[in-house]
Design an enzyme around this catalytic site. Structure first.
Site, PDB file in Angstrom:
ATOM      1  N   ASN A  55       0.870  -1.171   0.000  1.00 18.43           N
ATOM      2  CA  ASN A  55       0.000   0.000   0.000  1.00 18.43           C
ATOM      3  C   ASN A  55       0.908   1.223   0.000  1.00 18.43           C
ATOM      4  OD1 ASN A  55      -1.799   2.044   0.480  1.00 18.43           O
ATOM      5  ND2 ASN A  55      -2.783   1.075   2.254  1.00 18.43           N
ATOM      6  N   ARG A 112      -2.420  -2.044  -3.652  1.00 19.53           N
ATOM      7  CA  ARG A 112      -3.646  -1.279  -3.443  1.00 19.53           C
ATOM      8  C   ARG A 112      -3.572   0.001  -4.273  1.00 19.53           C
ATOM      9  NH1 ARG A 112      -5.236   2.870   1.129  1.00 19.53           N
ATOM     10  NH2 ARG A 112      -7.434   3.084   0.629  1.00 19.53           N
ATOM     11  N   HIS A 121     -12.587   2.873  -0.294  1.00 19.47           N
ATOM     12  CA  HIS A 121     -12.553   1.895   0.798  1.00 19.47           C
ATOM     13  C   HIS A 121     -13.348   0.644   0.420  1.00 19.47           C
ATOM     14  CE1 HIS A 121     -12.087   5.357   3.957  1.00 19.47           C
ATOM     15  NE2 HIS A 121     -10.889   4.880   3.641  1.00 19.47           N
ATOM     16  N   ARG A 173     -10.167  15.739   6.431  1.00 20.77           N
ATOM     17  CA  ARG A 173     -11.002  16.105   5.275  1.00 20.77           C
ATOM     18  C   ARG A 173     -12.384  16.564   5.729  1.00 20.77           C
ATOM     19  NH1 ARG A 173     -10.140  10.460   2.321  1.00 20.77           N
ATOM     20  NH2 ARG A 173      -8.203  10.152   3.444  1.00 20.77           N
ATOM     21  N   GLU A 208      -7.843  -5.249   5.059  1.00 23.57           N
ATOM     22  CA  GLU A 208      -7.763  -4.973   3.625  1.00 23.57           C
ATOM     23  C   GLU A 208      -6.647  -5.785   2.978  1.00 23.57           C
ATOM     24  OE1 GLU A 208      -8.006  -0.832   5.005  1.00 23.57           O
ATOM     25  OE2 GLU A 208      -8.854  -0.394   3.055  1.00 23.57           O
TER      26      GLU A 208
END
Ligand code: ADP
Length: 385
Positions: free
Chosen positions: A12, A78, A167, A228, A371
Site C-alpha cells: 500500500n 492497493r 474503501h 477532510r 484490507e
C-alpha cells in the site's frame, strides 16, 4: 491447486509511507508486516519509493524471509482510483501501467504514489505477477441513482465525473464477515458498514451489491474525517477563491489536509481528541459533535436507502476502538430499530463482536477490517480466474 504455504506480498504505497504485509491467503495469517514512513523527508534516509521498497525487503530478510524462496505467488498493490477502466483485480503489464498513469488525473493525491510503488516493485521482483486491486472496484455497479451527480450531463460524461466510492475492499470484506458472524447468507442480508479510520466512509449494501456510499469522485465527499471536510456546499470553493483570494489548488488542499476534525480542533487523532475533550477543550468538543452528527445523518439516510436493515457494522481504527463514537452514532435510534447494549459496547475485546442488545431488531457489530487479506485473496482469485 495445492496451496502449501503460498504467500502474497501486499503493498500500500502512499505519498509519504509504504505499508507492506506478507499474507498467507489461505490461512489469513500475516507472516510479516511493516511500514516505511517519512519517504522523501531529508532526515529519514528514505529519499524515494525505490529506497522505501528496498528498506522493506531488507527488513523482511532480517526476519529471515527470502522473497525469492518463500512461496511468493503474487504482489498485490492497493490502488485508490480505478476510474471507469478498472473494476476487477488487474494483472499489471506496461499497457495497464500507462492507463493507471492517465488515471492519476482523477486522483492526483492518491494514484501517483501507487503507480510509483508498482513500477519499483516490478523492477525488484520481475518474475512474480503484480496485481492491482482498486478501492473503487466494489462500487462499480452502484445504481445510477446513487452514482450520478445532478450536474450538466455532457460535462460529466466528458470528464468521467460520477460517484466512484472508496474503501471498497474494506466495505466488501467487512460486509462478508458481518453476514458470516451472524450466520446469515450474504445474499439475503442488508447492511450498513461504517469504515471510520483516518479516512471515513459509510455504505449501504444489499447482499453483494452496494446501493450507496458516502465518498464520491474523490475520497473527499461524505463523512467528516481526520483532515477532510466531507460534504460541504460546493460554493465555498468559489467563495474562498473570490473573497480570500485563494487559488483553487489551495482551497482543495485546505479541504483535504486542513479540514475535518483537525481543522476544527487542531488535532486529527481520535485518541488525543478524546483527551482534549476530557480536559474541557471546547473546539475539540465541537469537532467531535460535528463528526458524530454527520455520521448519524448518514446512518439515517442509509436506513432509508435500504428500507429494511439487518445489521450495522463499525470498522477501522475509530470504529473498532472508540466506544463513545459508536454510542453517539446510534443512541436515540431505538425507534428505528437500533438498540445498543452499553455494557457490550464498552466491553472492548479485539475480534468480531456484537454490541447491540439481544432483542435489537437491527444487529450492531464491530468487525476488524483486513484490507491486506482481502487484497491477497483477490490476487489469488485473479490468478486462477
Ligand atoms: P487508516 O485510515 O490510516 O488505516 P486507521 O484505521 O488506523 O487509519 O484509523 C486511525 C484512527 O483511529 C485515528 O484517528 C486513531 O486515533 C483512531 N484510533 C486508533 N486506536 C484508537 C483507540 N484505541 N481509541 C480511539 N481511536 C483510536
Amino acid at each position: 491447486m495445492a496451496s502449501a504455504n503460498r504467500v502474497v506480498l501486499v503493498i500500500n504505497s502512499g505519498s509519504s509511507s509504504l505499508k507492506y504485509q506478507l499474507v498467507d491467503p489461505d490461512s489469513g495469517a500475516a507472516r510479516a508486516t511493516g511500514n516505511v514512513e517519512r519517504i522523501g523527508e531529508e532526515s529519514s534516509g528514505v529519499p524515494d519509493h525505490d529506497a522505501a521498497l528496498r528498506h522493506a525487503f531488507d527488513a523482511l530478510s532480517e526476519q529471515g524471509i527470502d522473497l525469492r524462496a518463500c512461496g511468493l505467488v503474487a504482489v498485490g498493490h492497493r490502488v485508490v482510483h480505478g476510474g471507469n477502466t478498472f473494476y476487477r483485480p488487474t494483472r499489471v503489464d506496461d499497457a495497464v501501467l500507462d492507463k493507471l498513469d492517465e488515471l492519476s488525473e482523477l486522483a492526483p493525491l492518491h494514484n501517483p504514489p501507487a503507480v510509483k510503488g508498482i513500477e519499483v516493485a516490478r523492477k525488484l521482483l520481475p518474475d512474480v505477477p503484480h496485481i492491482a486491486v482498486f478501492d473503487t472496484a466494489f462500487f462499480h455497479d452502484m445504481p445510477p441513482a446513487a452514482a450520478t451527480y445532478a450536474i450538466d450531463r455532457g460535462l460529466a460524461e466528458r470528464w468521467q465525473i460520477r460517484r466512484y466510492g472508496f474503501h471498497g475492499t474494506s466495505h466488501r470484506y467487512v460486509s462478508e464477515q458481518a453476514a458470516a458472524f451472524l450466520g446469515r447468507p450474504l445474499r439475503g442480508t442488508k447492511q450498513i458498514v461504517l469504515h471510520l479510520g483516518n479516512g471515513c466512509s459509510a455504505s449501504a449494501i444489499a447482499g453483494t451489491r452496494p446501493l450507496d456510499t458516502s465518498m464520491g469522485l474523490t475520497p473527499l465527499e461524505g463523512l467528516v474525517m481526520g483532515t477532510r471536510s466531507g460534504d460541504i456546499d460546493p460554493s465555498i470553493v468559489s467563495y474562498l477563491c473570490h473573497m480570500a483570494k485563494m487559488g483553487v489548488d489551495e482551497v482543495e488542499s485546505m479541504l483535504n489536509q486542513r479540514s475535518g476534525v483537525l481543522g476544527l480542533s487542531g488535532e486529527r487523532d481520535f485518541r488525543r481528541l478524546r483527551a482534549m475533550i476530557e480536559s474541557g477543550d471546547g473546539a475539540a468538543q465541537l469537532a467531535y459533535s460535528v463528526f458524530t452528527h454527520r455520521l448519524r445523518k448518514y446512518i439515517g439516510a442509509y436506513l432509508a436507502v435500504l428500507g429494511h436493515t439487518d445489521v450495522i457494522t463499525f470498522t477501522a481504527g475509530i470504529g473498532e476502538n472508540d466506544a463513545a463514537v459508536r454510542r453517539d452514532a446510534v443512541s436515540g435510534l431505538e425507534e428505528l430499530g437500533v438498540v445498543l447494549d452499553e455494557r457490550r459496547n464498552l466491553g472492548g475485546g479485539r475480534g468480531a463482536r456484537q454490541i447491540s442488545a439481544e432483542d435489537s431488531p437491527i444487529a450492531v457489530l464491530v468487525i476488524p477490517t483486513n484490507e491486506e487479506l482481502a487484497i491477497a485473496r483477490d490476487c489469488v482469485s485473479a490468478l486462477s480466474g
